[in-house]
Motif scaffolding. Structure first.
Motif, PDB file in Angstrom:
ATOM      1  N   TRP A 142       0.354  -1.414  -0.298  1.00 44.43           N
ATOM      2  CA  TRP A 142       0.321  -0.068   0.338  1.00 44.43           C
ATOM      3  C   TRP A 142       0.379   0.884   0.240  1.00 44.43           C
ATOM      4  N   THR A 143       1.267   1.308   1.469  1.00 43.58           N
ATOM      5  CA  THR A 143       3.192   2.385   0.789  1.00 43.58           C
ATOM      6  C   THR A 143       3.345   2.762  -0.457  1.00 43.58           C
ATOM      7  N   TYR A 144       3.709   1.444  -0.663  1.00 45.93           N
ATOM      8  CA  TYR A 144       4.864   1.152  -1.949  1.00 45.93           C
ATOM      9  C   TYR A 144       4.395   2.421  -3.564  1.00 45.93           C
ATOM     10  N   ILE A 145       2.875   1.864  -3.159  1.00 43.23           N
ATOM     11  CA  ILE A 145       2.210   1.916  -4.801  1.00 43.23           C
ATOM     12  C   ILE A 145       1.644   3.444  -4.045  1.00 43.23           C
ATOM     13  N   SER A 146       1.502   3.745  -3.207  1.00 45.52           N
ATOM     14  CA  SER A 146       0.916   4.883  -2.989  1.00 45.52           C
ATOM     15  C   SER A 146       1.885   6.771  -2.652  1.00 45.52           C
TER      16      SER A 146
END
Length: 150
Positions: A142-146
């Motif tokens: 989630w953090t990587y994508i956002s």
């Protein structure tokens, strides 16, 4: 389970609030807002459940309660950083590293049946890891994508 619910609910609310305000969907901003709110929620736990969270830290690490407070403040700072455009990438990478570093504490707590909210040893045990490890992976993705893969 509560952090996951907060993440998903605030993502949906943010997504529609941004759509209402800007007339378009902004998935990455909504995801960062949701992660930020979830981080603030979990950071509060560092101040409310300090005793139990300090029990998650292996014996060889000194100043456990101070470490719990510091990581709580760190989560709040990361939550803010995710929302500042110039800081979102560095905050994202820092959060990913932080999540990876915190996983051993969750494994240690599970092995020792720790219930961090009560500060007792009557927790869910190893079965909790079947939920916690995929959840941690979800938070990292989630953090990587956002924040990073834009």
């Amino acid at each position: 389970m509560k952090p996951l619910i907060i993440l998903l609910v605030t993502f949906i609310i943010s997504l529609f609030a941004i759509k209402f305000i800007t007339k378009k969907y902004d998935f990455t901003l909504s995801a960062r807002i949701a992660m930020s709110i979830m981080l603030v929620f979990t950071a509060i736990g560092h101040f409310v459940f300090t005793k139990g969270m300090s029990m998650m830290i292996p014996e060889f690490i000194p100043f456990k309660e101070k470490f719990v407070y510091i990581t709580g403040v760190f989560e709040i700072l990361l939550a803010i950083g995710l929302l500042i455009p110039n800081l979102k990438v560095i905050s994202g990478w820092t959060l990913i590293i932080f999540l990876l570093l915190m996983l051993p504490a969750n494994i240690y707590a599970s092995i020792n049946n720790l219930n961090y909210q009560k500060g007792t040893f009557d927790g869910n045990g190893l079965a909790y890891l079947w939920f916690r490890i995929p959840l941690q992976i979800l938070f990292i993705i989630w953090t990587y994508i956002s924040t990073i893969r834009i």
